[in-house]
Enzyme design. Structure first.
Site, PDB file in Angstrom:
ATOM      1  CG  ASP A  16     -69.736 -17.829   1.428  1.00  0.00           C
ATOM      2  OD1 ASP A  16     -69.827 -18.889   0.772  1.00  0.00           O
ATOM      3  OD2 ASP A  16     -70.417 -16.815   1.183  1.00  0.00           O
ATOM      4  CG  ASP A  37     -73.070 -19.778  -4.534  1.00  0.00           C
ATOM      5  OD1 ASP A  37     -74.084 -20.299  -5.000  1.00  0.00           O
ATOM      6  OD2 ASP A  37     -72.846 -18.560  -4.616  1.00  0.00           O
ATOM      7  N   GLY A  83     -86.863 -24.442  -5.900  1.00  0.00           N
ATOM      8  CA  GLY A  83     -85.668 -23.709  -6.275  1.00  0.00           C
ATOM      9  C   GLY A  83     -86.010 -22.253  -6.527  1.00  0.00           C
ATOM     10  CB  THR A  85     -82.607 -17.140  -8.954  1.00  0.00           C
ATOM     11  OG1 THR A  85     -81.214 -17.039  -9.261  1.00  0.00           O
ATOM     12  CG2 THR A  85     -83.292 -15.802  -9.215  1.00  0.00           C
ATOM     13  NE  ARG A  95     -70.194 -15.341  -8.773  1.00  0.00           N
ATOM     14  CZ  ARG A  95     -70.693 -14.150  -9.053  1.00  0.00           C
ATOM     15  NH1 ARG A  95     -70.560 -13.635 -10.254  1.00  0.00           N
ATOM     16  NH2 ARG A  95     -71.340 -13.443  -8.135  1.00  0.00           N
ATOM     17  CD1 TRP A 112     -71.178 -20.335  -7.328  1.00  0.00           C
ATOM     18  CD2 TRP A 112     -68.985 -20.727  -7.285  1.00  0.00           C
ATOM     19  NE1 TRP A 112     -70.544 -19.152  -6.999  1.00  0.00           N
ATOM     20  CE2 TRP A 112     -69.195 -19.363  -6.951  1.00  0.00           C
ATOM     21  CE3 TRP A 112     -67.671 -21.206  -7.312  1.00  0.00           C
ATOM     22  CZ2 TRP A 112     -68.152 -18.469  -6.665  1.00  0.00           C
ATOM     23  CZ3 TRP A 112     -66.629 -20.313  -7.034  1.00  0.00           C
ATOM     24  CH2 TRP A 112     -66.873 -18.979  -6.715  1.00  0.00           C
ATOM     25  CB  SER A 157     -75.282  -8.495  -7.265  1.00  0.00           C
ATOM     26  OG  SER A 157     -76.689  -8.453  -7.222  1.00  0.00           O
TER      27      SER A 157
HETATM   28  N1  GLY Z   1     -70.894 -17.021  -3.614  1.00  0.00           N
HETATM   29  C1  GLY Z   1     -71.463 -15.789  -3.967  1.00  0.00           C
HETATM   30  C2  GLY Z   1     -71.250 -15.412  -5.376  1.00  0.00           C
HETATM   31  O1  GLY Z   1     -70.778 -16.205  -6.175  1.00  0.00           O
HETATM   32  O2  GLY Z   1     -71.529 -14.271  -5.698  1.00  0.00           O
END
Ligand code: GLY
Length: 399
Positions: free
Chosen positions: A113, A173, A231, A233, A245, A249, A364
């Protein structure tokens, strides 16, 4: 070579085409409301930073240790651009020193990040004010990100020990982290950064984006051969659903990589991902946290996903052909979403006690963290979207 995917018809194509666009005055009012919130929060968040999400709509201070700190500094730069008030610039400059210390002492930087952290903070500082410390620190952050590139599989490993089997994966992301690498090539003239960014982008498009234009959150590779595996999650509802999200992204990440690569296949991917996202938004436009859910499923929204998608649609608007039948609809969709966010999700209009900007994000769902709360990325992309609208989309990107 990027794969072809299905592009669903956009269900509300006609409706979005005829949406009443926000006026400059409406956008200004929303920005003024946000600026008041930012100004009030500034004393608490100059030497410290808001945490990733609020608690009861109120952020608590943290040190510069999370993946999310850059969003607040980015908000300060946006506030500086909008108001010209030096107090925002001074606070952001204090924070640039903190990012420099962070990358120099390698504090919590063993992950991908670096873009989220160093683009809205240090790259913005350099682009807006020529801040050399910001530039140097952002280049160091680009080196840190580049060090996560895996030859086997051709991708930037998101998290964890480099090469470890359980973490041998990319995540969608990261499409927002790689603009830092393209920027690093621009300023250093060293093509190694953009080369890695493009390799990662191609691997992402061919794996983490499904053939129906939805997205997995993360995608694993075989660490011995580099072959794509599966893939999975982490933040979405399930391995087969599309985390809102994550999809957003993609909607923003694709135009950001298009800027640097001008690869026309990215436009098709963008249309597929954007239609998939918009087709699964409820009537009142703001996405539920996973696109598998609709209005009657008892699940919460993620306003941040919608703010991110708006920035993506506004960015891609610059590159779509004037005769493209979807162009006007995407513009209408971005205004329709923003109208809803301003009216019913902005703290300025809905919560006088909050020190955030945008209500009803989700950090989350699995850990129940930041549920129906503000989060700093939602706040940042809401502010960026407003600045784009206020400047007739001529706002110069930090990304
Ligand atoms: N990049 C982590 C999130 O979107 O929570």
């Amino acid at each position: 070579m990027i794969k072809s995917i299905a592009i669903e018809p956009l269900k509300k194509q006609e409706y979005y085409k005829n949406v009443t666009l926000l006026t400059k005055e409406e956008v200004k009012q929303a920005l003024d409301g946000a600026i008041q919130k930012i100004s009030d929060a500034l004393p608490m968040f100059t030497d410290k930073f808001p945490g990733p999400n609020s608690f009861g709509h109120v952020y608590e201070p943290i040190e510069n240790v999370d993946w999310t700190n850059g969003f607040w500094t980015g908000i300060l730069w946006l506030a500086y651009e909008y108001t010209g008030d030096e107090k925002y610039r001074k606070a952001a400059e204090i924070q640039v020193v903190s990012y420099t210390d962070r990358i120099d002492r390698k504090i919590e930087v063993d992950h991908h990040d670096m873009g989220f952290l160093y683009t809205p903070s240090c790259v913005a500082a350099y682009k807006l004010t020529g801040n050399e410390m910001g530039k140097d620190s952002a280049i160091k952050a680009a080196n840190q990100l580049a060090s996560r590139f895996q030859e086997k599989g051709q991708f930037l490993q998101a998290w964890g020990e480099l090469g470890a089997e359980e973490n041998y994966r990319l995540i969608i992301d990261c499409l927002l982290n790689i603009p830092l690498l393209y920027w690093a090539t621009e300023v250093t003239k060293d093509e190694k950064y953009s080369d890695l960014a493009t390799k990662h982008m191609v691997s992402s498009c061919n794996t983490v984006v499904r053939d129906d234009a939805s997205a997995y959150h993360t995608f694993y590779f075989d660490s011995k051969t580099g072959a794509p595996v599966k893939g999975v999650t982490r933040q979405g509802y399930s391995d087969t659903s599309s985390w809102a999200r994550g999809q957003a992204w993609g909607v923003y990440g694709l135009p950001l990589t298009y800027i640097y690569t001008k690869n026309p296949q990215l436009i098709d991917l963008y249309k597929g991902m954007t239609n998939y996202f918009l087709n699964r938004c409820p009537e009142d436009e703001v996405a539920y946290w996973d696109l598998i859910f609709g209005a009657n499923d008892g699940h919460v929204r993620d306003s941040s996903a919608s703010a991110i998608a708006v920035c993506g649609m506004l960015e891609m608007d610059k590159y779509l052909d004037a005769n493209d039948p979807l162009k006007k609809s995407y513009l209408g969709a971005s205004h329709a979403i923003m109208r809803e966010l301003i009216a019913n999700y902005s703290t300025a209009n809905n919560d006088p006690n909050s020190n955030g900007l945008l209500l009803e994000g989700v950090y989350s769902w699995h850990t129940k963290r930041g549920m129906e709360e503000c989060n700093t990325w939602g706040d940042y992309f809401y502010m960026e979207a407003l600045m784009r609208l206020y400047t007739d989309n001529e706002w110069e990107l930090y990304w």
